[in-house]
Design an enzyme around this catalytic site. Structure first.
Site, PDB file in Angstrom:
ATOM      1  N   HIS A 122      -9.643 -27.005   7.398  1.00  0.00           N
ATOM      2  CA  HIS A 122      -9.502 -27.418   8.792  1.00  0.00           C
ATOM      3  C   HIS A 122     -10.696 -28.260   9.250  1.00  0.00           C
ATOM      4  O   HIS A 122     -11.841 -27.848   9.129  1.00  0.00           O
ATOM      5  CB  HIS A 122      -9.390 -26.159   9.661  1.00  0.00           C
ATOM      6  CG  HIS A 122      -9.000 -26.434  11.070  1.00  0.00           C
ATOM      7  ND1 HIS A 122      -7.719 -26.789  11.433  1.00  0.00           N
ATOM      8  CD2 HIS A 122      -9.717 -26.399  12.225  1.00  0.00           C
ATOM      9  CE1 HIS A 122      -7.664 -26.942  12.741  1.00  0.00           C
ATOM     10  NE2 HIS A 122      -8.866 -26.721  13.242  1.00  0.00           N
ATOM     11  N   ASP A 132      -6.002 -25.368   4.971  1.00  0.00           N
ATOM     12  CA  ASP A 132      -6.064 -24.969   6.385  1.00  0.00           C
ATOM     13  C   ASP A 132      -4.992 -23.922   6.670  1.00  0.00           C
ATOM     14  O   ASP A 132      -3.814 -24.152   6.384  1.00  0.00           O
ATOM     15  CB  ASP A 132      -5.854 -26.204   7.262  1.00  0.00           C
ATOM     16  CG  ASP A 132      -5.991 -25.936   8.754  1.00  0.00           C
ATOM     17  OD1 ASP A 132      -6.319 -24.792   9.133  1.00  0.00           O
ATOM     18  OD2 ASP A 132      -5.761 -26.882   9.525  1.00  0.00           O
ATOM     19  N   SER A 182      -6.949 -30.302  16.216  1.00  0.00           N
ATOM     20  CA  SER A 182      -6.850 -28.851  16.402  1.00  0.00           C
ATOM     21  C   SER A 182      -6.348 -28.521  17.814  1.00  0.00           C
ATOM     22  O   SER A 182      -5.217 -28.848  18.149  1.00  0.00           O
ATOM     23  CB  SER A 182      -8.204 -28.204  16.091  1.00  0.00           C
ATOM     24  OG  SER A 182      -8.094 -26.812  15.986  1.00  0.00           O
TER      25      SER A 182
END
Length: 350
Positions: A317, A285, A187
């Protein structure tokens, strides 16, 4: 009557739930990713870990700011960051690939010391048989971007200081193969990885090791024009829109190349300073289409490397961090491990 100082201290300036609450007196209350597990020898995998301090000198802070393509985030000054080192159970004397890892958390929360990231690194290190450095960069809002980039570059330079066997940490001196150095992150950490790889491609910045490859897992890239799932689910896009202007108030535009490297006018990805890239995305996601686009642009921009993409069906995610025993998480870890153990590309070995 004088105002109640305790009352004023408790006034909330803003919240970004479930991550954090910021008070008007500047105090930050983090609500997520604040657990700490100690370093240890994992009884299941045999992976050992220990924590180290990395001093970022004034000169290193200024150099790191230059690597991020910015002036320093404040007056360049010496400060200390931390990292957790991981070493697999050794079965031979051969040197092992080195993985430098950057955790996620919207640049605001989490650390290498949470149970989720500690467990994930244990799993990666055991499966791939690599030495790892998991970096605890400074967080927003106390330290806005580019502070995280500065710390990350300084950590890479610190790791590189061991390449001749004379660095401060024996695990790196004795066991890391500096011809096989990788970056990876989750991320926000994958965003860091991209920006560090771009810096590594600039010979003027003087990195004395080559990056063999980078692994971007569910990378945080964004942009002003919605694409893919962002168009179909504007409510989910709205849940992410706040991130970049908050974490980078000096460059809040969502088409800033730090957060949208595919934007018109952004530096070409042909400058990426590594030979291989693995992009991992998840079907559900909202960031998925940014990762897909990054992979597509890499394939047509003139970059002289090999780009791969893995998409996990039916997941969102960061799904793997809380389900390391699940089959899809294991598939992701196996794919990353294979990526970290592939042969050196011919163009890089020459």
């Amino acid at each position: 009557m004088e105002p109640d100082s305790n009352s004023s201290k408790s006034e909330v300036a803003y919240e970004r739930l479930p991550m954090m609450r910021v008070y008007k007196d500047g105090r930050v209350e983090r609500l997520f990713g604040i657990d700490v597990v100690p370093p240890s020898t994992d009884p299941v995998t045999g992976v050992s870990s220990k924590d180290v301090a990395i001093t970022v000198t004034t000169a290193a802070a200024a150099a790191a700011a230059a690597a991020a393509g910015a002036t320093a985030s404040s007056e360049p000054s010496s400060h200390v960051i931390s990292a957790r080192l991981f070493l697999p159970k050794l079965v031979s004397s051969r040197k092992l690939p080195l993985l430098i890892y950057f955790h996620g958390g919207a640049f605001c929360v989490c650390s290498p010391f949470t149970a989720a990231y500690h467990g994930y690194l244990n799993a990666i290190v055991a499966e791939a048989q690599v030495v790892a450095v998991s970096v605890n960069y400074r967080k927003v809002p106390e330290h806005p971007i580019p502070a995280a980039y500065e710390d990350s570059w300084a950590a890479i330079q610190w790791a590189a200081s061991h390449c001749n066997g004379s660095g401060p940490e024996a695990w790196l001196n004795e066991h890391a193969d500096f011809g096989r150095v990788f970056l990876s992150g989750e991320s926000a950490g994958a965003n860091i990885v991209h920006n560090m790889a771009m810096a590594a491609g600039n010979p003027e910045l003087g990195l004395n090791i080559r990056l063999l490859g980078v692994g971007l897992v569910h990378p945080f890239f964004w942009g002003s024009d919605p694409i893919g799932l962002e168009v179909l689910h504007p409510d989910r896009r709205a849940e992410v829109d706040w991130v970049w202007p908050l974490v980078c108030p000096s460059r809040p535009d969502e088409d800033e190349p730090w957060v949208n490297p595919m934007a018109d006018g952004a530096p070409s990805l042909a400058g990426l300073g590594c030979g291989r890239v693995l992009v991992c995305v998840a079907e559900k996601d909202v960031l998925r289409d940014r990762g897909r686009l990054y992979h597509e642009v890499l394939g047509r921009c003139g970059w002289m490397g090999v780009a791969e993409i893995m998409e996990t069906e039916g997941e969102g995610h960061g799904f793997h961090l809380n389900d390391l025993g699940g089959e899809k998480a294991k598939d992701l870890i196996r794919r990353l491990a294979a990526f970290l153990n592939r042969d050196v590309p011919p163009l890089m070995s020459s």
